[in-house]
Design a protein around this motif. Sequence first.
Motif, PDB file in Angstrom:
ATOM      1  N   ARG A  22       0.833  -1.205   0.000  1.00 39.32           N
ATOM      2  CA  ARG A  22       0.000   0.000   0.000  1.00 39.32           C
ATOM      3  C   ARG A  22       0.870   1.258   0.000  1.00 39.32           C
ATOM      4  O   ARG A  22       0.568   2.236  -0.687  1.00 39.32           O
ATOM      5  N   LYS A  44      -9.441  -6.971   7.464  1.00 35.89           N
ATOM      6  CA  LYS A  44     -10.347  -6.021   6.791  1.00 35.89           C
ATOM      7  C   LYS A  44     -10.310  -4.675   7.502  1.00 35.89           C
ATOM      8  O   LYS A  44     -10.183  -3.620   6.874  1.00 35.89           O
ATOM      9  N   GLY A  47      -7.261  -2.841   6.836  1.00 34.98           N
ATOM     10  CA  GLY A  47      -6.965  -2.632   5.410  1.00 34.98           C
ATOM     11  C   GLY A  47      -5.637  -3.233   4.982  1.00 34.98           C
ATOM     12  O   GLY A  47      -4.881  -2.640   4.207  1.00 34.98           O
ATOM     13  N   SER A  50      -6.256  -5.186  -0.361  1.00 31.56           N
ATOM     14  CA  SER A  50      -7.395  -4.535  -1.037  1.00 31.56           C
ATOM     15  C   SER A  50      -8.669  -5.344  -0.804  1.00 31.56           C
ATOM     16  O   SER A  50      -9.730  -4.777  -0.579  1.00 31.56           O
TER      17      SER A  50
END
Lengths: 301, 301
Positions: A22, A44, A47, A50
């Motif tokens: 990221r 999740k 993050g 994706s």
Amino acid sequence: MIRNVAIIGLGLLGGSIGLAIRDHAPDLRTTGFDRDPEVREAAKARGLVSAVCETAEDTVREADLVILCVPVGAMEEAARSFADALPDGVIVSDVGSSKQSVGKALAAALPGRTIIPAHPVAGTEQSGPEAGFSSLFTNRWCILTPEAGTDPAAIEAVTAFWTTLGANVEIMEAEHHDLVLAVTSHIPHLIAFTIVGTASDLEEVTRSEVIKYSAGGFRDFTRIAASDPVMWRDVFLSNKSAVLEMLGRFSEDLTALQRAIRSGDGDTLHDLFSRTRAIRRQVIEEGQDDDRPDFGRDDHG
Amino acid sequence: MIRNVAIIGLGLLGGSIGLAIRDHAPDLRTTGFDRDPEVREAAKARGLVSAVCETAEDTVREADLVILCVPVGAMEEAARSFADALPDGVIVSDVGSSKQSVGKALAAALPGRTIIPAHPVAGTEQSGPEAGFSSLFTNRWCILTPEAGTDPAAIEAVTAFWTTLGANVEIMEAEHHDLVLAVTSHIPHLIAFTIVGTASDLEEVTRSEVIKYSAGGFRDFTRIAASDPVMWRDVFLSNKSAVLEMLGRFSEDLTALQRAIRSGDGDTLHDLFSRTRAIRRQVIEEGQDDDRPDFGRDDHG
Ligand SMILES: NC(=O)c1ccc[n+]([C@@H]2O[C@H](COP(=O)([O-])OP(=O)(O)OC[C@H]3O[C@@H](n4cnc5c(N)ncnc54)[C@H](OP(=O)(O)O)[C@@H]3O)[C@@H](O)[C@H]2O)c1
Ligand SMILES: NC(=O)c1ccc[n+]([C@@H]2O[C@H](COP(=O)([O-])OP(=O)(O)OC[C@H]3O[C@@H](n4cnc5c(N)ncnc54)[C@H](OP(=O)(O)O)[C@@H]3O)[C@@H](O)[C@H]2O)c1
């Protein structure tokens, strides 16, 4: 060309790879899977990738690069769990701490696939989906141990991937990797686990004394001995022969020092202690540690 | 009532005491001496004590408390160097890392004097007059090992002194101290010195590989193994029997783990590695280390 990276196992290593992508390669798409539903939830929420998938198969369907970030002993099973869903031309890699056994496990689970075993020499004592961070690999080494005859373009692609995440890449034979890491990582951990165990089992010295007076050196060993039990069990079982070989050398050297102490041979002690100091300086010069005294605890110095 | 503190030896410990007094007890007057003229110069430049003297005798003439901060093996000689200049009623203490031998050395050099051996369990891998800092003792333990029959007022005064510098004080027998510290400090150092020595002597693994891949655990051992050779030679020679006793326990436990690895007994490994994790949590809860992963290197986490 790598565009889609699938991460299997979303703990410290898998999570850190996701976060590092990221930060350093935001154009890459990442999918991720962990067999633990709570880990998937946490992934999740943070993050880490994706898209968190509900099966390993869904995770790898579109991948150009699959990275297994599970304990060494779980590699074969994890690889089998997505084998049938792998697209053509995919590269399969991993981050396992021992390489001969992982290389064999992946070859057995994924016959005919392009496999590039890897080991980023970077980590902390913490594990799980909350532990990862994007700078874990910065200025650390990542060792690749491809079999002879592996497609050079695939090796090139994995090298470029790790370089993008901030690491330096080195290629060596799996057998040599396992010997080098036995010295620089596995034996230090084994020793730390042992002395912390020894200290907690004494009758003459209480547990509370051991903890109170740990600032004399012991506390550094407790950090290392706080590492994940499953991960380390698997490392020792999978790199048995190199670990036993290096443990033999260590024990011989320890016996020699024991004899020097018993006989009051101060010169032998002083000589060794002077040599080891020089190694510390080199570790710092090479950027593998910083020179804050006492690891900068309390930010003094 | 302590008003004048004389510090003999102006390295890490002596300098830190001087700086801690300046911060926490600015009304105390400090004099200091080191046998090395360059150390005396550096001590003046950093203001480690109110007055750096040119002889040990001049340093102690007005002292209420003299603290010997020299290597354990130099304690007796250092004490003799000022014995004739000690004023009446003075308390003599030290900071040596082993206590039975130091207690004997000071009693031999200073017959009839009030002696309160002490050991602040705090330090770093650095030494010399540039290494000290005033917060070294904050929230660390200082162990006093006075002989039975020592003047309680003197014990009280030394306790109050260390408390003022930020330490917690514990009183125990010198023999017990030496056993406890063998476990929490001396054996961890001995093991670190050994493994760093082993790693640098291998033929199959180069020195440069050991350093490059040190982030896997080895680098933490290099920090400990960078500690002062003279100090540590003296510690092992002066605490021989407790060190050999504890080394025996450690070696037995290491042999048991070796056997578990050889026979592939993963449960034994996993059990130990789970127990050691709990000790780490206690060390952090007791404030003897902080919980930043990887000692907060790169300030991540
Ligand atoms: N930690 C380090 O310092 C470090 C450094 C370099 C390399 N490594 C290597 O990196 C790998 C991962 O270590 P880590 O520290 O990231 O461990 P971790 O934080 O414990 O994460 C591993 C994750 O993989 C999951 N998992 C296990 N088997 C699986 C399977 N068959 N399919 C999908 N997920 C599975 C685990 O779930 P469960 O909890 O349910 O098992 C766990 O969530 C290991 O091979 C280790 O040797 C670690
Ligand atoms: N370092 C730690 O982490 C730690 C922690 C707790 C306790 N201790 C104890 O503290 C004591 C001092 O350690 P340190 O780390 O402060 O050592 P250091 O930084 O090396 O300082 C010791 C100083 O004492 C000087 N000295 C030696 N013999 C002397 C004498 N006869 N008269 C006057 N000065 C003399 C030395 O000079 P030369 O260089 O010329 O010999 C040196 O400058 C040791 O007993 C050690 O066991 C150390």
